[in-house]
Design a protein around this motif. Structure first.
Motif, PDB file in Angstrom:
ATOM      1  N   TYR A 296       0.850  -1.204   0.000  1.00 39.08           N
ATOM      2  CA  TYR A 296       0.000   0.000   0.000  1.00 39.08           C
ATOM      3  C   TYR A 296       0.880   1.246   0.000  1.00 39.08           C
ATOM      4  CZ  TYR A 296      -3.817  -3.135   1.205  1.00 39.08           C
ATOM      5  OH  TYR A 296      -4.735  -4.155   1.183  1.00 39.08           O
ATOM      6  N   VAL A 297       0.546   2.166  -0.871  1.00 32.91           N
ATOM      7  CA  VAL A 297       1.128   3.506  -0.836  1.00 32.91           C
ATOM      8  C   VAL A 297       0.015   4.476  -0.474  1.00 32.91           C
ATOM      9  CG1 VAL A 297       2.029   5.388  -2.265  1.00 32.91           C
ATOM     10  CG2 VAL A 297       3.071   3.121  -2.391  1.00 32.91           C
ATOM     11  N   LEU A 298       0.262   5.326   0.523  1.00 28.98           N
ATOM     12  CA  LEU A 298      -0.729   6.282   1.003  1.00 28.98           C
ATOM     13  C   LEU A 298      -0.293   7.690   0.612  1.00 28.98           C
ATOM     14  CD1 LEU A 298      -1.166   4.915   4.657  1.00 28.98           C
ATOM     15  CD2 LEU A 298      -2.195   4.053   2.536  1.00 28.98           C
ATOM     16  N   ILE A 299      -1.179   8.427  -0.036  1.00 24.32           N
ATOM     17  CA  ILE A 299      -0.918   9.812  -0.406  1.00 24.32           C
ATOM     18  C   ILE A 299      -1.794  10.711   0.465  1.00 24.32           C
ATOM     19  CG2 ILE A 299      -0.985  11.534  -2.250  1.00 24.32           C
ATOM     20  CD1 ILE A 299       1.100   9.337  -2.703  1.00 24.32           C
ATOM     21  N   THR A 300      -1.182  11.674   1.152  1.00 27.67           N
ATOM     22  CA  THR A 300      -1.959  12.558   2.022  1.00 27.67           C
ATOM     23  C   THR A 300      -2.613  13.699   1.242  1.00 27.67           C
ATOM     24  OG1 THR A 300       0.035  13.826   2.557  1.00 27.67           O
ATOM     25  CG2 THR A 300      -0.599  12.066   4.084  1.00 27.67           C
ATOM     26  N   HIS A 301      -1.907  14.260   0.237  1.00 26.57           N
ATOM     27  CA  HIS A 301      -2.468  15.346  -0.571  1.00 26.57           C
ATOM     28  C   HIS A 301      -1.611  15.534  -1.823  1.00 26.57           C
ATOM     29  CE1 HIS A 301       0.437  17.243   2.144  1.00 26.57           C
ATOM     30  NE2 HIS A 301       0.388  18.391   1.498  1.00 26.57           N
ATOM     31  N   GLY A 302      -2.040  16.432  -2.697  1.00 25.04           N
ATOM     32  CA  GLY A 302      -1.435  16.517  -4.015  1.00 25.04           C
ATOM     33  C   GLY A 302      -0.240  17.417  -4.142  1.00 25.04           C
ATOM     34  N   HIS A 303       0.189  18.115  -3.091  1.00 28.74           N
ATOM     35  CA  HIS A 303       1.351  18.984  -3.213  1.00 28.74           C
ATOM     36  C   HIS A 303       2.565  18.162  -3.654  1.00 28.74           C
ATOM     37  CE1 HIS A 303      -0.515  22.171  -0.298  1.00 28.74           C
ATOM     38  NE2 HIS A 303      -1.115  22.114  -1.467  1.00 28.74           N
ATOM     39  N   ALA A 304       3.450  18.795  -4.420  1.00 23.98           N
ATOM     40  CA  ALA A 304       4.486  18.056  -5.138  1.00 23.98           C
ATOM     41  C   ALA A 304       5.512  17.382  -4.237  1.00 23.98           C
ATOM     42  CB  ALA A 304       5.203  18.990  -6.107  1.00 23.98           C
ATOM     43  N   ASP A 305       5.600  17.770  -2.966  1.00 23.78           N
ATOM     44  CA  ASP A 305       6.507  17.094  -2.045  1.00 23.78           C
ATOM     45  C   ASP A 305       5.825  15.918  -1.354  1.00 23.78           C
ATOM     46  OD1 ASP A 305       4.993  19.235  -0.868  1.00 23.78           O
ATOM     47  OD2 ASP A 305       6.092  18.967   1.000  1.00 23.78           O
ATOM     48  N   HIS A 306       4.580  15.652  -1.697  1.00 25.76           N
ATOM     49  CA  HIS A 306       3.838  14.519  -1.131  1.00 25.76           C
ATOM     50  C   HIS A 306       3.367  13.565  -2.238  1.00 25.76           C
ATOM     51  CE1 HIS A 306       3.622  16.125   3.016  1.00 25.76           C
ATOM     52  NE2 HIS A 306       3.777  17.273   2.369  1.00 25.76           N
ATOM     53  N   LEU A 307       2.900  14.112  -3.344  1.00 28.11           N
ATOM     54  CA  LEU A 307       2.601  13.296  -4.520  1.00 28.11           C
ATOM     55  C   LEU A 307       3.660  13.662  -5.561  1.00 28.11           C
ATOM     56  CD1 LEU A 307      -0.848  12.550  -6.083  1.00 28.11           C
ATOM     57  CD2 LEU A 307       1.105  13.021  -7.524  1.00 28.11           C
ATOM     58  N   MET A 308       4.784  12.957  -5.506  1.00 27.38           N
ATOM     59  CA  MET A 308       5.940  13.288  -6.338  1.00 27.38           C
ATOM     60  C   MET A 308       6.019  12.283  -7.482  1.00 27.38           C
ATOM     61  SD  MET A 308       9.865  13.826  -5.129  1.00 27.38           S
ATOM     62  CE  MET A 308      10.911  14.990  -5.964  1.00 27.38           C
ATOM     63  N   MET A 309       5.664  12.750  -8.675  1.00 28.52           N
ATOM     64  CA  MET A 309       5.611  11.837  -9.811  1.00 28.52           C
ATOM     65  C   MET A 309       6.977  11.251 -10.139  1.00 28.52           C
ATOM     66  SD  MET A 309       2.452  11.559 -10.558  1.00 28.52           S
ATOM     67  CE  MET A 309       2.624  10.595 -12.057  1.00 28.52           C
ATOM     68  N   GLU A 310       8.035  11.979  -9.889  1.00 30.49           N
ATOM     69  CA  GLU A 310       9.385  11.455 -10.148  1.00 30.49           C
ATOM     70  C   GLU A 310       9.611  10.146  -9.405  1.00 30.49           C
ATOM     71  OE1 GLU A 310      14.009  12.672  -9.097  1.00 30.49           O
ATOM     72  OE2 GLU A 310      12.615  14.261  -9.689  1.00 30.49           O
ATOM     73  N   THR A 311       9.212  10.095  -8.138  1.00 32.28           N
ATOM     74  CA  THR A 311       9.381   8.878  -7.344  1.00 32.28           C
ATOM     75  C   THR A 311       8.312   7.845  -7.673  1.00 32.28           C
ATOM     76  OG1 THR A 311      10.331  10.177  -5.542  1.00 32.28           O
ATOM     77  CG2 THR A 311       9.558   7.971  -5.006  1.00 32.28           C
ATOM     78  N   LEU A 312       7.077   8.284  -7.804  1.00 28.70           N
ATOM     79  CA  LEU A 312       5.984   7.332  -8.013  1.00 28.70           C
ATOM     80  C   LEU A 312       6.140   6.552  -9.314  1.00 28.70           C
ATOM     81  CD1 LEU A 312       2.955   9.421  -6.733  1.00 28.70           C
ATOM     82  CD2 LEU A 312       3.848   7.313  -5.726  1.00 28.70           C
ATOM     83  N   LEU A 313       6.594   7.188 -10.383  1.00 31.22           N
ATOM     84  CA  LEU A 313       6.766   6.457 -11.641  1.00 31.22           C
ATOM     85  C   LEU A 313       7.814   5.361 -11.497  1.00 31.22           C
ATOM     86  CD1 LEU A 313       6.617   9.292 -14.343  1.00 31.22           C
ATOM     87  CD2 LEU A 313       4.869   7.584 -13.812  1.00 31.22           C
ATOM     88  N   GLN A 314       8.840   5.591 -10.678  1.00 25.91           N
ATOM     89  CA  GLN A 314       9.864   4.574 -10.476  1.00 25.91           C
ATOM     90  C   GLN A 314       9.340   3.393  -9.656  1.00 25.91           C
ATOM     91  OE1 GLN A 314      13.862   6.185  -9.470  1.00 25.91           O
ATOM     92  NE2 GLN A 314      12.846   8.185  -9.539  1.00 25.91           N
ATOM     93  N   LEU A 315       8.368   3.660  -8.802  1.00 22.18           N
ATOM     94  CA  LEU A 315       7.830   2.612  -7.913  1.00 22.18           C
ATOM     95  C   LEU A 315       6.582   1.944  -8.469  1.00 22.18           C
ATOM     96  CD1 LEU A 315       8.149   4.360  -4.427  1.00 22.18           C
ATOM     97  CD2 LEU A 315       9.791   2.857  -5.565  1.00 22.18           C
ATOM     98  N   ARG A 316       6.044   2.449  -9.556  1.00 19.57           N
ATOM     99  CA  ARG A 316       4.726   1.992 -10.031  1.00 19.57           C
ATOM    100  C   ARG A 316       4.640   0.474 -10.150  1.00 19.57           C
ATOM    101  NH1 ARG A 316       3.146   4.941 -15.329  1.00 19.57           N
ATOM    102  NH2 ARG A 316       4.784   3.594 -16.174  1.00 19.57           N
ATOM    103  N   HIS A 317       5.671  -0.153 -10.673  1.00 17.03           N
ATOM    104  CA  HIS A 317       5.633  -1.602 -10.865  1.00 17.03           C
ATOM    105  C   HIS A 317       5.660  -2.365  -9.543  1.00 17.03           C
ATOM    106  CE1 HIS A 317       9.943  -0.929 -10.273  1.00 17.03           C
ATOM    107  NE2 HIS A 317      10.021  -2.202  -9.936  1.00 17.03           N
ATOM    108  N   ARG A 318       6.068  -1.697  -8.444  1.00 13.54           N
ATOM    109  CA  ARG A 318       6.152  -2.362  -7.139  1.00 13.54           C
ATOM    110  C   ARG A 318       4.875  -2.210  -6.320  1.00 13.54           C
ATOM    111  NH1 ARG A 318      11.903  -1.484  -4.090  1.00 13.54           N
ATOM    112  NH2 ARG A 318      13.275  -1.211  -5.872  1.00 13.54           N
TER     113      ARG A 318
END
Length: 529
Positions: A296-318
């Motif tokens: 499980y990945v939990l996102i608290t809100h959409g600000h870029a230091d919390h929903l960071m696409m740079e990191t999330l794209l790398q983890l998507r397959h996991r």
């Protein structure tokens, strides 16, 4: 060489770009991306082209880093002008959308409480069929933009999405949100949408060997970039993560608001922002310390230091399941996080409402109301996460601001005994316009702008949370102090900064009550037995 099994080097970074600008939540949703392109990107480029020396001079002052200044030398002014001209030409429909939104606001402002039905025929043509007109209960007219329909329109531009790949030798990176990437900045700039399966194949090779040649073919790496692409790979196997097999909960602080909670049955990761791995004296957890499968990945809100696409794209397959707060469909300031992630290739995204509980192996996840920190805008897509695992409970409260302490009084029985409270205390955030300015058709007077800041709790408000929830332990996190966040936050506090003064005061309040409290930095690990 590229046909034999190899690993991705641990220092490989990705920058997801939109129209050559570093991407975040508002640049993905077609309801908001045109507003940022029209009212921010174009204006920044126009300013730089007209007066590049002003931008260069401003950025000699570290205090202005993160301000509205493009960080390119004067010698690149023609390249910025070329991007400006191309954006104006190729994104003409975005400019038209922005004007249509402004025209619609003016149309609705003329309504005095009578039926809105006659106004549908007067809605700007570009928005016809994409909006529902409505009143609130104080008879103020507004419009709901049907965001899911916009994702099926020409305004959702996967053609504007791209990625840049690079190796990093340290944490130092330029601030990313005010400066577009230009041709030649990276040999590995690939025109692929974020949902592209080649991105998963590439980052799967962080822990499982694969064929660089096959991935290069998937991503369309040009022959001119073959050497640079080959440099991303190694035959050396990475460090293996250390599985947790104990009977309790292992908690690891990865920096900022990123915390990994593991039991023998399940792993839960909050707001992923992960350091890359390279030689350094600073102890830290990196991608190599994450489990191969993150349940499980939990996102608290959409600000870029919390929903960071740079990191999330790398983890998507996991990632097994990603949990996001539900948005407010009636506010342009609050596009759907679920749609943002689903449209960018995440397979199992679920929304959680306030006080909704999701059962997970050995425990549960509950959404806890998160108020404040969003400049008084009607942003609903924010939640604190109450994580219950192996009989322990941890509240990941992110940047919650106790504007109304009685809310925590109402929550106290529901939350119950709390083993750990994680709370951000960025108590002097930026003014409203710094983040939300491009969403406004009319500028906000400076006095109002400065009063509506993106503040978290100060010591007094954090103490109000403490009074009602009475945790056994407190951690002040999400302070943006880790060096691998400077390119998105540019925050560096000394001991005289209000954030440090207030968080130190709160730590003393906790200790005075016999409650252990700390402000973790770089990394931390504990086991709750």
């Amino acid at each position: 060489m590229l046909d034999r099994p190899m690993y991705l080097k641990p220092d490989v970074a990705i920058e997801p770009l939109f129209n050559q600008w570093y991407v975040w939540w508002y640049l993905i949703s077609p309801a908001t991306a045109p507003l940022f392109v029209s009212r921010l990107h174009l204006k920044l480029m126009q300013s730089f082209v007209a007066n590049p020396d002003v931008h260069v001079a401003a950025l000699q002052n570290p205090a202005l880093m993160g301000g509205p200044f493009i960080n390119h030398p004067v010698s690149r002014v023609n390249e910025v002008k070329a991007l400006l001209d191309r954006t104006t030409r190729e994104q003409a429909d975005m400019l038209a959308y922005t004007k249509a939104v402004s025209d619609l606001e003016q149309l609705l402002a003329s309504s005095k409480g009578e039926s809105l039905e006659p106004l549908y025929a007067k809605v700007p043509d570009m928005l016809r069929g994409f909006v529902e007109l409505h009143y609130d209960l104080a008879h103020r007219a507004n419009a709901r933009i049907m965001e899911p329909l916009l994702y099926r329109s020409s305004l959702y531009k996967e053609s504007a999405q791209s990625i840049s790949l690079m190796r990093v030798a340290g944490d130092a990176r330029k601030y990313v949100f005010s400066t577009p990437r230009l041709e030649g900045d990276s040999p590995l700039w690939l025109q692929v949408p974020y949902r592209h399966e080649g991105i998963d194949a590439l980052f799967r090779m962080r822990h499982t060997p694969g064929s660089p040649g096959q991935v290069a073919e998937m991503l369309g790496v040009p022959s001119s970039a073959a050497e640079a692409f080959a440099d991303l790979f190694t035959e050396t196997a990475p460090r293996k993560p250390e599985p947790y097999t104990g009977s309790g909960v292992r908690v690891r602080y990865f920096g900022h608001a990123c915390v990994l909670m593991e039991t023998r049955e399940v792993s839960v990761l909050t707001d992923p922002v992960i350091s890359y791995e390279f030689p350094t004296d600073q102890r830290r957890f990196t991608h190599a310390d994450l489990p191969e499968k993150i349940d499980y990945v939990l996102i608290t809100h959409g600000h870029a230091d919390h929903l960071m696409m740079e990191t999330l794209l790398q983890l998507r397959h996991r990632i097994g399941t990603i949990v996001v707060p539900r948005s407010n469909a009636y506010s342009l300031a609050d596009p759907s996080l679920r749609l943002v992630l689903e449209k960018t290739g995440f397979k199992n995204v679920i929304e959680i409402d306030d006080l909704q509980e999701i059962q997970i192996p050995g425990g549960s996840l509950m959404g806890i109301p998160f108020i404040g920190e969003h400049s008084d805008l009607a942003v609903q897509a924010k939640t604190a996460h109450l994580v219950r695992l192996a009989g322990r409970s941890l509240l990941m409260a992110a940047d919650s601001n106790a504007l109304e302490p009685r809310m925590y009084q109402h929550l106290s029985e529901l939350v119950g005994p709390l083993d750990a409270l994680y709370l951000g205390m960025e108590c002097e955030g930026g003014p409203m316009s710094w983040m939300y300015g491009p969403l406004l058709s009319q500028p906000l007077p400076r006095k109002m702008d400065q009063s509506r800041r993106l503040n978290g709790s100060d010591s007094a408000r954090a103490t109000e949370i403490l009074n009602h929830l009475n945790p056994k332990e407190v951690f002040i996190y999400a302070m943006g102090q880790e060096p691998w966040l400077r390119h998105v936050m540019v925050l560096q506090y000394d001991e005289t900064a209000p954030q440090m003064i207030e968080s130190n005061k709160f730590i003393e309040v906790c200790k005075g009550r016999g409650i252990p409290a700390a402000r973790p930095f770089l990394s931390m690990e504990q086991v709750l037995e």
